[in-house]
Write a protein that holds these residues in place. Structure first.
Motif, mmCIF file in Angstrom:
data_model
loop_
_atom_site.group_PDB
_atom_site.id
_atom_site.type_symbol
_atom_site.label_atom_id
_atom_site.label_comp_id
_atom_site.label_asym_id
_atom_site.label_seq_id
_atom_site.Cartn_x
_atom_site.Cartn_y
_atom_site.Cartn_z
ATOM 1 N N LYS A 87 0.913 -1.436 -0.445
ATOM 2 C CA LYS A 87 -0.309 0.098 -0.169
ATOM 3 C C LYS A 87 1.115 1.408 -0.302
ATOM 4 C CE LYS A 87 -4.031 -2.122 2.860
ATOM 5 N NZ LYS A 87 -3.335 -2.461 4.031
ATOM 6 N N PRO A 88 0.507 2.583 -0.003
ATOM 7 C CA PRO A 88 1.465 3.695 -0.643
ATOM 8 C C PRO A 88 1.690 4.043 1.001
ATOM 9 C CG PRO A 88 -0.927 3.810 -1.576
ATOM 10 C CD PRO A 88 -0.665 2.437 -1.612
ATOM 11 N N GLU A 89 0.780 3.912 1.471
ATOM 12 C CA GLU A 89 1.366 4.193 2.921
ATOM 13 C C GLU A 89 2.492 3.300 3.550
ATOM 14 O OE1 GLU A 89 -2.564 2.194 3.568
ATOM 15 O OE2 GLU A 89 -1.356 3.582 2.508
ATOM 16 N N GLU A 90 2.560 2.113 3.140
ATOM 17 C CA GLU A 90 3.189 1.107 3.330
ATOM 18 C C GLU A 90 5.058 1.442 3.291
ATOM 19 O OE1 GLU A 90 1.133 -2.626 4.311
ATOM 20 O OE2 GLU A 90 1.590 -2.527 1.771
ATOM 21 N N VAL A 91 4.860 1.989 1.242
ATOM 22 C CA VAL A 91 5.752 2.178 0.944
ATOM 23 C C VAL A 91 6.452 3.495 1.474
ATOM 24 C CG1 VAL A 91 6.707 3.114 -1.423
ATOM 25 C CG2 VAL A 91 5.188 1.453 -1.441
ATOM 26 N N ALA A 92 5.636 4.383 1.294
ATOM 27 C CA ALA A 92 5.965 5.666 2.631
ATOM 28 C C ALA A 92 6.965 5.658 4.100
ATOM 29 C CB ALA A 92 4.954 6.441 2.877
ATOM 30 N N ASP A 93 6.036 4.595 4.570
ATOM 31 C CA ASP A 93 6.780 4.141 6.225
ATOM 32 C C ASP A 93 8.604 3.060 5.611
ATOM 33 O OD1 ASP A 93 4.659 4.928 7.260
ATOM 34 O OD2 ASP A 93 3.938 2.575 7.674
ATOM 35 N N ARG A 94 8.292 2.830 4.484
ATOM 36 C CA ARG A 94 9.356 1.889 4.861
ATOM 37 C C ARG A 94 10.720 2.973 4.019
ATOM 38 N NH1 ARG A 94 9.726 -3.670 0.696
ATOM 39 N NH2 ARG A 94 8.305 -4.617 2.845
ATOM 40 N N LEU A 95 10.506 4.095 3.318
ATOM 41 C CA LEU A 95 11.443 5.497 2.354
ATOM 42 C C LEU A 95 12.101 5.474 3.873
ATOM 43 C CD1 LEU A 95 10.630 4.428 0.031
ATOM 44 C CD2 LEU A 95 9.987 6.089 -0.758
ATOM 45 N N ARG A 96 10.325 6.426 4.322
ATOM 46 C CA ARG A 96 11.025 7.379 5.586
ATOM 47 C C ARG A 96 11.774 6.336 6.948
ATOM 48 N NH1 ARG A 96 9.134 11.103 9.289
ATOM 49 N NH2 ARG A 96 9.989 10.496 11.303
ATOM 50 N N ALA A 97 12.099 4.927 6.919
ATOM 51 C CA ALA A 97 12.542 4.322 7.366
ATOM 52 C C ALA A 97 14.215 4.916 7.443
ATOM 53 C CB ALA A 97 12.224 2.867 7.889
ATOM 54 N N TRP A 98 13.993 3.739 5.936
ATOM 55 C CA TRP A 98 15.368 3.837 5.073
ATOM 56 C C TRP A 98 16.023 5.689 5.866
ATOM 57 C CZ3 TRP A 98 19.448 2.109 2.940
ATOM 58 C CH2 TRP A 98 20.509 2.416 2.182
ATOM 59 N N ILE A 99 16.043 6.485 5.376
ATOM 60 C CA ILE A 99 15.838 8.099 5.484
ATOM 61 C C ILE A 99 15.990 8.342 7.017
ATOM 62 C CG2 ILE A 99 15.235 10.462 5.635
ATOM 63 C CD1 ILE A 99 13.415 9.487 3.366
ATOM 64 N N VAL A 100 15.456 7.744 8.080
ATOM 65 C CA VAL A 100 15.204 8.247 8.774
ATOM 66 C C VAL A 100 16.867 7.360 9.607
ATOM 67 C CG1 VAL A 100 14.857 7.825 11.753
ATOM 68 C CG2 VAL A 100 13.184 8.616 9.762
ATOM 69 N N SER A 101 16.683 6.239 9.303
ATOM 70 C CA SER A 101 18.069 5.787 9.505
ATOM 71 C C SER A 101 20.038 5.678 9.082
ATOM 72 C CB SER A 101 17.878 4.221 8.976
ATOM 73 O OG SER A 101 18.287 3.870 7.708
ATOM 74 N N ARG A 102 19.437 7.024 8.235
ATOM 75 C CA ARG A 102 20.699 7.720 7.186
ATOM 76 C C ARG A 102 20.539 8.598 7.801
ATOM 77 N NH1 ARG A 102 22.694 6.057 1.790
ATOM 78 N NH2 ARG A 102 22.987 8.279 1.674
ATOM 79 N N GLN A 103 20.005 9.526 8.536
ATOM 80 C CA GLN A 103 20.589 10.290 9.064
ATOM 81 C C GLN A 103 19.373 10.804 10.697
ATOM 82 O OE1 GLN A 103 18.162 13.510 6.206
ATOM 83 N NE2 GLN A 103 20.395 13.611 5.289
ATOM 84 N N ALA A 104 19.274 9.368 10.988
ATOM 85 C CA ALA A 104 19.154 10.287 12.662
ATOM 86 C C ALA A 104 19.456 11.270 13.044
ATOM 87 C CB ALA A 104 19.461 8.803 12.958
ATOM 88 N N VAL A 105 20.370 11.802 13.352
ATOM 89 C CA VAL A 105 21.005 12.833 13.727
ATOM 90 C C VAL A 105 20.139 13.667 13.302
ATOM 91 C CG1 VAL A 105 22.878 13.625 14.442
ATOM 92 C CG2 VAL A 105 23.232 11.440 14.628
ATOM 93 N N ASP A 106 20.601 14.282 11.822
ATOM 94 C CA ASP A 106 19.772 15.053 11.011
ATOM 95 C C ASP A 106 18.480 15.206 11.646
ATOM 96 O OD1 ASP A 106 22.612 15.901 10.108
ATOM 97 O OD2 ASP A 106 22.175 15.835 8.234
#
Ligand code: DC
Length: 231
Positions: free
Chosen positions: A206-225
């Motif tokens: 579902k679109p929200e599942e895709v958005a969650d996945r992308l967000r999780a990836w971004i957060v894991s890379r940019q946790a500090v920012d």
């Protein structure tokens, strides 16, 4: 600053996912396809036939035009010389024009420069075909969305039904394939994926599942920012 690139062919969910992701990250969302669509509409209104025989004529039109994509969240509007063309640019004939004008280097140079400027001024989620390869190769995160052809055609079909402009499924699929072929084989900035992208198959999500996945990836890379306000 967060700049997220989402590229991929039509019908993979870039817009829905891009909007949701931008809202959850608190950054602007930019639908770059809408800008090409606006120039496609302009060429059509000027009676230019397809295939385009005189790219310079369209180049000149695009340089004289003002294209603006504005708004937030679910309500993003596209303006061509001040006129709201948000609905008109979604018509299937305009899709073909958008793909045709998008192959013209002069048009691409102008729109890509504007897109880059917008991204660098306040960050954002940008979606299109060449965001991670050409417009903003240094984007914080780059995603390439894919989906099985029958799923993509079905999504576009459903979207046209929702908008009250239904078309039969076979012609939706044929038009989509023609456009993807043109967008992937043009000389200037074709749709292409490389090793700098995270590839996500959205067929069974579902679109929200895709958005969650992308967000999780971004957060894991940019946790500090992300923890720093205003970044
Ligand atoms: O994403 P869309 O279907 O609204 O895009 C319309 C057309 O614009 C598409 O056929 C390819 C072109 N396009 C492009 O060449 N580069 C972009 N960054 C975005 C769209």
């Amino acid at each position: 600053m967060i700049v997220v690139a989402i590229d991929g062919p039509s019908g993979v969910g870039k817009s829905t996912v891009g909007k949701a992701l931008a809202a959850s990250l608190g950054v602007p969302y930019l639908d770059t396809g809408a800008m090409y669509r606006a120039i496609g509409l302009l060429a059509r209104r000027n009676g230019i036939p397809l295939p385009i025989a005189d790219p310079d004529q369209v180049g000149e039109l695009s340089e004289a035009a003002e294209v603006r994509v504005a708004g937030t969240g679910g309500d993003v509007r596209t303006f061509l010389d001040g006129e709201d063309v948000s609905e008109e640019i979604r018509q299937p004939e305009v899709s073909l024009y958008a793909s045709a004008v998008a192959a013209i280097p002069r048009v691409r140079r102008r729109l890509a420069a504007r897109q880059r400027e917008l991204a660098l001024s306040g960050g954002g989620v940008l979606e299109g075909r060449d965001i991670g390869t050409k417009v903003i190769p240094e984007a914080t995160s780059k995603f390439f969305l894919t989906a099985r052809p029958e799923i993509r055609a079905r999504r576009r079909f459903d979207e046209l039904v929702r908008k009250g402009t239904p078309q039969d499924l076979d012609s939706v699929r044929t038009e989509m394939e023609a456009r993807d072929e043109a967008d992937s084989t043009r000389t200037d900035s074709p749709l292409a994926c490389d090793e700098t992208y995270q590839v996500v198959d959205t067929s069974d999500l579902k679109p929200e599942e895709v958005a969650d996945r992308l967000r999780a990836w971004i957060v894991s890379r940019q946790a500090v920012d992300l923890q720093r306000p205003g970044v």
